[in-house]
Scaffold this motif. Structure first.
Motif, PDB file in Angstrom:
ATOM      1  N   ASP A 185      68.435   3.010 -49.558  1.00  9.82           N
ATOM      2  CA  ASP A 185      68.929   3.509 -48.281  1.00  9.82           C
ATOM      3  C   ASP A 185      68.809   5.026 -48.183  1.00  9.82           C
ATOM      4  N   THR A 186      67.787   5.582 -48.759  1.00 11.18           N
ATOM      5  CA  THR A 186      67.576   7.022 -48.647  1.00 11.18           C
ATOM      6  C   THR A 186      66.171   7.290 -48.133  1.00 11.18           C
ATOM      7  N   VAL A 187      66.002   8.444 -47.514  1.00 10.97           N
ATOM      8  CA  VAL A 187      64.692   8.934 -47.120  1.00 10.97           C
ATOM      9  C   VAL A 187      64.473  10.253 -47.841  1.00 10.97           C
ATOM     10  N   ARG A 188      63.259  10.458 -48.291  1.00 13.07           N
ATOM     11  CA  ARG A 188      62.912  11.702 -48.968  1.00 13.07           C
ATOM     12  C   ARG A 188      62.426  12.703 -47.926  1.00 13.07           C
ATOM     13  N   VAL A 189      63.121  13.821 -47.850  1.00 13.74           N
ATOM     14  CA  VAL A 189      62.801  14.867 -46.870  1.00 13.74           C
ATOM     15  C   VAL A 189      62.187  16.037 -47.630  1.00 13.74           C
ATOM     16  N   THR A 190      60.946  16.358 -47.305  1.00 20.56           N
ATOM     17  CA  THR A 190      60.236  17.434 -47.991  1.00 20.56           C
ATOM     18  C   THR A 190      59.966  18.567 -47.022  1.00 20.56           C
ATOM     19  N   VAL A 191      60.409  19.756 -47.389  1.00 19.72           N
ATOM     20  CA  VAL A 191      60.206  20.959 -46.578  1.00 19.72           C
ATOM     21  C   VAL A 191      59.213  21.848 -47.308  1.00 19.72           C
ATOM     22  N   ALA A 192      58.068  22.099 -46.659  1.00 19.84           N
ATOM     23  CA  ALA A 192      57.018  22.929 -47.247  1.00 19.84           C
ATOM     24  C   ALA A 192      56.794  24.156 -46.369  1.00 19.84           C
ATOM     25  N   PRO A 193      56.497  25.304 -46.962  1.00 16.56           N
ATOM     26  CA  PRO A 193      56.317  26.517 -46.157  1.00 16.56           C
ATOM     27  C   PRO A 193      55.048  26.468 -45.313  1.00 16.56           C
TER      28      PRO A 193
ATOM     29  N   ALA B 217      58.666  25.919 -40.960  1.00 16.41           N
ATOM     30  CA  ALA B 217      58.228  25.161 -42.124  1.00 16.41           C
ATOM     31  C   ALA B 217      57.811  23.752 -41.700  1.00 16.41           C
ATOM     32  N   LYS B 218      57.057  23.102 -42.567  1.00 17.33           N
ATOM     33  CA  LYS B 218      56.603  21.742 -42.300  1.00 17.33           C
ATOM     34  C   LYS B 218      57.575  20.757 -42.951  1.00 17.33           C
ATOM     35  N   VAL B 219      58.028  19.778 -42.164  1.00 17.91           N
ATOM     36  CA  VAL B 219      58.996  18.799 -42.651  1.00 17.91           C
ATOM     37  C   VAL B 219      58.374  17.410 -42.571  1.00 17.91           C
ATOM     38  N   THR B 220      58.387  16.686 -43.675  1.00 15.88           N
ATOM     39  CA  THR B 220      57.842  15.330 -43.709  1.00 15.88           C
ATOM     40  C   THR B 220      58.882  14.366 -44.260  1.00 15.88           C
ATOM     41  N   LEU B 221      58.733  13.095 -43.873  1.00 15.79           N
ATOM     42  CA  LEU B 221      59.620  12.034 -44.320  1.00 15.79           C
ATOM     43  C   LEU B 221      58.829  11.011 -45.123  1.00 15.79           C
ATOM     44  N   ASP B 222      59.457  10.451 -46.144  1.00 19.47           N
ATOM     45  CA  ASP B 222      58.871   9.373 -46.915  1.00 19.47           C
ATOM     46  C   ASP B 222      59.980   8.367 -47.222  1.00 19.47           C
ATOM     47  N   PRO B 223      59.858   7.146 -46.663  1.00 22.17           N
ATOM     48  CA  PRO B 223      58.805   6.588 -45.837  1.00 22.17           C
ATOM     49  C   PRO B 223      58.758   7.226 -44.441  1.00 22.17           C
ATOM     50  N   ALA B 224      57.550   7.262 -43.869  1.00 20.62           N
ATOM     51  CA  ALA B 224      57.373   7.895 -42.568  1.00 20.62           C
ATOM     52  C   ALA B 224      58.098   7.148 -41.465  1.00 20.62           C
ATOM     53  N   GLU B 225      58.389   5.840 -41.683  1.00 20.30           N
ATOM     54  CA  GLU B 225      59.045   5.033 -40.644  1.00 20.30           C
ATOM     55  C   GLU B 225      60.542   5.280 -40.555  1.00 20.30           C
ATOM     56  N   ALA B 226      61.101   6.077 -41.446  1.00 17.89           N
ATOM     57  CA  ALA B 226      62.541   6.346 -41.407  1.00 17.89           C
ATOM     58  C   ALA B 226      62.937   6.859 -40.027  1.00 17.89           C
ATOM     59  N   PRO B 227      63.996   6.303 -39.426  1.00 19.16           N
ATOM     60  CA  PRO B 227      64.341   6.605 -38.030  1.00 19.16           C
ATOM     61  C   PRO B 227      65.141   7.899 -37.883  1.00 19.16           C
ATOM     62  N   MET B 228      64.604   9.013 -38.377  1.00 18.51           N
ATOM     63  CA  MET B 228      65.337  10.271 -38.365  1.00 18.51           C
ATOM     64  C   MET B 228      64.884  11.147 -37.199  1.00 18.51           C
ATOM     65  N   ALA B 229      65.833  11.860 -36.614  1.00 22.37           N
ATOM     66  CA  ALA B 229      65.542  12.851 -35.574  1.00 22.37           C
ATOM     67  C   ALA B 229      65.964  14.214 -36.101  1.00 22.37           C
TER      68      ALA B 229
ATOM     69  N   GLY C  95      54.247  30.337 -49.573  1.00 25.64           N
ATOM     70  CA  GLY C  95      53.664  30.094 -50.881  1.00 25.64           C
ATOM     71  C   GLY C  95      54.591  29.457 -51.889  1.00 25.64           C
ATOM     72  N   ALA C  96      55.853  29.238 -51.527  1.00 28.32           N
ATOM     73  CA  ALA C  96      56.808  28.630 -52.462  1.00 28.32           C
ATOM     74  C   ALA C  96      56.549  27.139 -52.596  1.00 28.32           C
ATOM     75  N   ALA C  97      57.055  26.564 -53.664  1.00 27.75           N
ATOM     76  CA  ALA C  97      56.952  25.120 -53.856  1.00 27.75           C
ATOM     77  C   ALA C  97      57.812  24.405 -52.813  1.00 27.75           C
ATOM     78  N   PRO C  98      57.399  23.227 -52.370  1.00 27.77           N
ATOM     79  CA  PRO C  98      58.210  22.468 -51.408  1.00 27.77           C
ATOM     80  C   PRO C  98      59.600  22.166 -51.968  1.00 27.77           C
ATOM     81  N   VAL C  99      60.552  22.013 -51.071  1.00 26.95           N
ATOM     82  CA  VAL C  99      61.925  21.654 -51.425  1.00 26.95           C
ATOM     83  C   VAL C  99      62.163  20.222 -50.961  1.00 26.95           C
ATOM     84  N   THR C 100      62.650  19.374 -51.853  1.00 25.15           N
ATOM     85  CA  THR C 100      62.833  17.956 -51.546  1.00 25.15           C
ATOM     86  C   THR C 100      64.300  17.572 -51.632  1.00 25.15           C
ATOM     87  N   SER C 101      64.760  16.812 -50.656  1.00 24.54           N
ATOM     88  CA  SER C 101      66.112  16.264 -50.641  1.00 24.54           C
ATOM     89  C   SER C 101      66.038  14.774 -50.371  1.00 24.54           C
ATOM     90  N   TRP C 102      66.984  14.026 -50.916  1.00 21.82           N
ATOM     91  CA  TRP C 102      67.121  12.611 -50.592  1.00 21.82           C
ATOM     92  C   TRP C 102      68.382  12.457 -49.749  1.00 21.82           C
TER      93      TRP C 102
END
Length: 539
Positions: free
Chosen positions: A206-214, A221-233, A269-276
């Motif tokens: 029941d978690t989505v992985r949220v990755t923030v990349a510069p 910043a660029k924000v992506t979800l994994d899985p992409a189908e997660a119903p987040m706004a 140029g920093a490494a992406p930051v990931t949260s669940w």
């Protein structure tokens, strides 16, 4: 273990079919030597050493309960407040996993089904597909992809209705009694449903992985979800700062919704930051991930995803079976996975009591304890993971569970599933991977840790230098300030090391060991707070 008798469990006398006279004699001996709360020690050197460790100022004003047993005989080697009712935190998972193995069986598996409600005409299902959850706590997005591939391989290309997400195997209460409201967004506090999905091999359900990349400096910043189908706004944004400017990324899920509030900055140029982050309505979330997998495999669903009622009449189409329970408890115990423990609790309730809810599951767990002579003191249990502060148990009961488990046919699997001190392999050392390294406890002590704010516990087994297996339960509650974890570890190390030459030398050695052990630092995980990080084994 042949010949073991225990002050905890008079049922052993009956189970081993001793003659009545011998049983009566054993009972009278136990009654005639009733233990005080702090019984007379059986090992004077061990007593001196542990007393010295417990004099540590980090324990000032804390509540500390300990019991150490000889695992073969049940003899109490050391005790301090063994009957004190204390918060178990994640050490409660030892109770839940033992009960699950005993009541469900080590070979038990969970089954997730895809079913259809309508007739099929060639490649078209005129009706709905039902994704029926079987309570599998290890269901991954890749498993849903495999189910979708099976549906496509069966020749289905079009579903005129919907994907109905059915989590009705368990009740509709998603969060456990006494769980803190401000824990809800964090991955260690997932919502519990009969259908849920994880996106990583550690089963953070029941978690989505949220990755923030510069991006480029000055841009969002660029924000992506994994899985992409997660119903987040998303609301707000994370900005990209100048190179070397540091990062202060914050991703916060608004309570009761799937809105993610973004703020802060990340250096170019920093490494992406990931949260669940947890997701509201885990069943529908799983349904959306499944629908996405169907689309990738060429199966069109006309009317989207909805929640099932659980009463739909349907026919089986394809299915997925989980690993065995003996395998499931490995990540549950090694990584202290709360969601998995709660699934086991509700599954016990469903299978043994007819209802997949906490009350029924806990009642069955308590029945297991009672049947094994561990019903007193009553204590209190309301969930399976120990996330609730309503839970209360005693060191003596925890030690008694560890002792009795040795006679069970599932013991070896359970023992190996406990974290192993100092072992760096993630699914061996688990939450103890960074603890007690370079000591006699390394690759020796098998134990379950448990911590939350003001609570730090350790229960398990240590093998002494003479080959004896020792059982220990150490529960420390209500401390403030500096963590007492080094004291916990020093106790386990002392049990694995044995006494130094002479009591005075042993006392000095154990005090020095407590001073030298330190609390492991976090590994950079940003999705939780320090006091609860053990729940997802990121500390």
């Amino acid at each position: 273990m042949p010949g073991r008798t225990s002050r905890h469990r008079l049922h052993h006398l009956h189970r081993r079919s001793l003659p009545l006279a011998a049983a009566v004699l054993a009972v009278s001996l136990l009654a005639g030597s009733a233990q005080a709360d702090d019984p007379a020690p059986a090992d004077a050197t061990l007593t001196a050493d542990l007393d010295a460790l417990l004099a540590d100022p980090r324990l000032a004003n804390a509540q500390t309960g300990i019991e150490v047993l000889d695992a073969a005989t049940g003899q109490v080697l050391y005790a301090r407040q063994p009957q004190a009712l204390l918060t178990p935190a994640s050490t409660l998972k030892t109770v839940t996993s033992a009960a699950a193995l005993d009541l469900l069986g080590a070979d038990y598996r969970f089954t997730t089904e895809v079913r259809s409600t309508g007739n099929r005409y060639g490649g078209t299902v005129v009706g709905d597909l039902v994704l029926r959850g079987g309570g599998d706590p290890t269901l991954l997005a890749t498993d849903l992809d495999d189910l979708a591939a099976q549906v496509a391989a069966s020749g289905v290309t079009t579903v005129t209705g919907r994907v109905l997400a059915d989590g009705s195997r368990y009740d509709s209460t998603p969060l456990g009694p006494g769980w803190a409201w401000d824990d809800e967004p964090y991955s260690y506090s997932p919502q519990i449903s009969g259908l849920t999905v994880a996106d990583d091999p550690e089963y953070l359900m029941d978690t989505v992985r949220v990755t923030v990349a510069p991006g480029a400096a000055g841009e969002a910043a660029k924000v992506t979800l994994d899985p992409a189908e997660a119903p987040m706004a998303f609301t707000g944004k994370v900005t990209t700062g100048a190179a070397g400017s540091g990062s202060s990324v914050d991703v916060e899920r608004r309570r009761g919704s799937n809105e993610l509030a973004l703020s802060g900055s990340i250096a170019a140029g920093a490494a992406p930051v990931t949260s669940w982050v947890t997701v509201e309505d885990p069943s529908t979330y799983a349904g959306k991930v499944f629908a996405g997998a169907l689309a990738r495999h060429g199966v069109s669903v006309v009317r989207g995803v909805q929640a099932a009622s659980g009463a739909e009449v349907s026919q089986p189409l394809v299915s997925h079976r989980s690993q065995t329970l003996a395998q499931v408890i490995v990540p549950m115990l090694k990584l202290s996975n709360n969601g998995m423990a709660e699934h086991l609790t509700k599954e016990i309730g469903k299978v043994r009591g007819g209802r997949g809810d906490w009350a029924t599951g806990v009642a069955q767990v308590q029945g297991f304890l009672k049947a094994n002579g561990l019903s007193t003191p009553a204590g209190r249990q309301v969930d399976g993971s120990g996330l609730s502060r309503y839970d209360l148990t005693t060191p003596a009961k925890m030690a008694g569970l560890l002792e009795l488990a040795q006679d069970k046919p599932w013991f070896n699997a359970w023992y190996e599933a406990l974290p192993v001190a100092g072992n760096p392999t993630r699914l061996v050392g688990g939450t103890l991977a960074a603890r007690m390294r370079g000591t006699a406890a390394e690759n020796n002590v098998h134990a379950k840790s448990g911590s939350m704010g003001g609570v730090d516990n350790l229960v398990g087994y240590a093998t002494a230098p003479d080959g004896r297996r020792l059982v220990f339960a150490v529960l420390i509650n209500d401390y403030a300030g500096t963590s007492p974890r080094p004291v916990l570890d020093a106790i386990a190390v002392r049990l694995a090391t044995g006494p130094a030459t002479g009591t005075a030398a042993g006392t000095a050695a154990t005090q020095q060991k407590a001073r030298s052990l330190t609390v492991p630092a976090q590994d950079g995980y940003t999705g939780t707070r320090w006091e609860d990080c053990e729940a997802v084994s990121h500390c």
